[in-house]
Design an enzyme around this catalytic site. Structure first.
Site, PDB file in Angstrom:
ATOM      1  N   ILE A  22       3.661  -3.143   7.655  1.00 46.68           N
ATOM      2  CA  ILE A  22       4.723  -2.385   7.520  1.00 46.68           C
ATOM      3  C   ILE A  22       4.614  -1.069   6.779  1.00 46.68           C
ATOM      4  O   ILE A  22       5.400  -0.101   7.331  1.00 46.68           O
ATOM      5  CB  ILE A  22       5.999  -3.586   6.984  1.00 46.68           C
ATOM      6  CG1 ILE A  22       6.171  -4.447   7.991  1.00 46.68           C
ATOM      7  CG2 ILE A  22       7.179  -2.480   6.847  1.00 46.68           C
ATOM      8  CD1 ILE A  22       7.101  -5.608   7.442  1.00 46.68           C
ATOM      9  N   VAL A  68       1.014  -2.068  -8.329  1.00 51.27           N
ATOM     10  CA  VAL A  68       2.431  -2.136  -9.204  1.00 51.27           C
ATOM     11  C   VAL A  68       2.619  -3.177 -10.244  1.00 51.27           C
ATOM     12  O   VAL A  68       3.629  -3.143 -10.814  1.00 51.27           O
ATOM     13  CB  VAL A  68       3.333  -2.659  -7.804  1.00 51.27           C
ATOM     14  CG1 VAL A  68       3.018  -1.552  -6.894  1.00 51.27           C
ATOM     15  CG2 VAL A  68       3.097  -3.801  -7.345  1.00 51.27           C
ATOM     16  N   TYR A 163       8.105 -16.888  -3.939  1.00 50.32           N
ATOM     17  CA  TYR A 163       8.415 -15.676  -3.001  1.00 50.32           C
ATOM     18  C   TYR A 163       9.832 -15.677  -2.867  1.00 50.32           C
ATOM     19  O   TYR A 163      10.370 -14.594  -3.006  1.00 50.32           O
ATOM     20  CB  TYR A 163       7.760 -15.915  -1.870  1.00 50.32           C
ATOM     21  CG  TYR A 163       7.855 -14.529  -0.793  1.00 50.32           C
ATOM     22  CD1 TYR A 163       7.218 -13.612  -0.905  1.00 50.32           C
ATOM     23  CD2 TYR A 163       8.985 -14.850   0.370  1.00 50.32           C
ATOM     24  CE1 TYR A 163       7.515 -12.481  -0.083  1.00 50.32           C
ATOM     25  CE2 TYR A 163       8.991 -13.682   1.458  1.00 50.32           C
ATOM     26  CZ  TYR A 163       8.354 -12.197   0.961  1.00 50.32           C
ATOM     27  OH  TYR A 163       8.639 -11.507   2.064  1.00 50.32           O
ATOM     28  N   THR A 198       2.155  -9.046  10.769  1.00 49.15           N
ATOM     29  CA  THR A 198       1.188  -8.548   9.563  1.00 49.15           C
ATOM     30  C   THR A 198       0.499  -9.566   9.100  1.00 49.15           C
ATOM     31  O   THR A 198       0.522 -10.766   9.603  1.00 49.15           O
ATOM     32  CB  THR A 198       1.999  -8.003   8.583  1.00 49.15           C
ATOM     33  OG1 THR A 198       2.753  -8.853   8.010  1.00 49.15           O
ATOM     34  CG2 THR A 198       3.301  -6.850   9.263  1.00 49.15           C
TER      35      THR A 198
END
Length: 240
Positions: A22, A68, A163, A198
């Site tokens: 994405i 990150v 998650y 993905t």
């Protein structure tokens, strides 16, 4: 999406996790709209190759190496971008990890919860703390937090507890950031791209990367006065 405008061509966008899936499609779409795109990811070779691919398609894309979960690296990049480019106008927090997919809430290791929060929540928060003040000063900013239907409290089950919980927290962060940006033309939204084909979503997912990227790009290029503090799927608000 509409053709590039003069407004878009003067903007710079940073997309984390931009070298595949994405994120790569978001970079492609934003580049096609005329934005300068900073394609960020952890692997230097991967971001170089992805940026080269999009440049060959005619977009203005620069690779940026960024983890990150590295707070110091985020601060260093933010300072460099302020000096080199005058800051960032659009931030797409796309990078994420999916851990504990098959574990129960009681069996998933605490380390998976911690790692999920570090990458999926604290990373976006650190980027916003570094980049959003400049947006507020310039009175323009678009921040898109790529969330998930797994983070919806309204329909939460037992899927991937680390998650899911991290995406719920990301949604809460979206609301807090949107409040901080009100009145300064900084629009902050969360997007559920759906189950997309993905590396993370797998080959059996029903949605294409083009479908998954559409609402993200739409939020990244909202006109002044557009929605903020919303959770969106296919350009429509969905329950938190």
């Amino acid at each position: 999406m509409a053709a590039a405008t003069a407004t878009h061509t003067s903007r710079t966008a940073l997309v984390t996790g931009g070298n595949r899936g994405i994120g790569l499609e978001v970079c492609r779409r934003l580049g096609a709209l005329g934005l300068r795109v900073l394609l960020a990811g952890r692997n230097p070779n991967a971001v170089e190759e992805a940026a080269a691919l999009l440049r060959a398609e005619g977009s203005e894309v620069e690779p940026r190496v960024l983890d990150v979960t590295d707070e110091g690296g985020i601060r260093h990049l933010a300072q460099a971008l302020e000096t080199e480019l005058g800051g960032v106008d659009v931030l797409v927090n796309n990078a994420a990890v999916l851990l504990g997919e098959d574990a129960t809430v009681l069996a998933a290791p605490l380390a998976d919860y911690r790692s999920s929060m570090e990458a999926n929540v604290y990373g976006p928060l650190a980027l916003c703390q570094a980049l959003m003040p400049g947006m507020l000063r310039r009175r323009y900013g678009r921040i898109v937090n790529v969330s998930s239907g797994a983070g919806q409290l309204a329909g939460m089950t037992d899927y991937a507890p680390p998650y899911s919980m991290s995406k719920t927290a990301l949604n809460a962060l979206t609301r807090l950031l949107a409040h901080a940006g009100r009145g300064r033309n900084v629009l902050v939204n969360a997007v559920d791209p759906g189950w997309v084909r993905t590396d993370m979503g797998g080959a059996s997912a029903p949605r294409s990367v083009e479908q998954g990227a559409d609402t993200i790009v739409w939020c990244a290029t909202l006109p002044d006065g557009g929605p903020t503090g919303s959770f969106l799927h296919d350009r429509r608000p969905v329950p938190w």
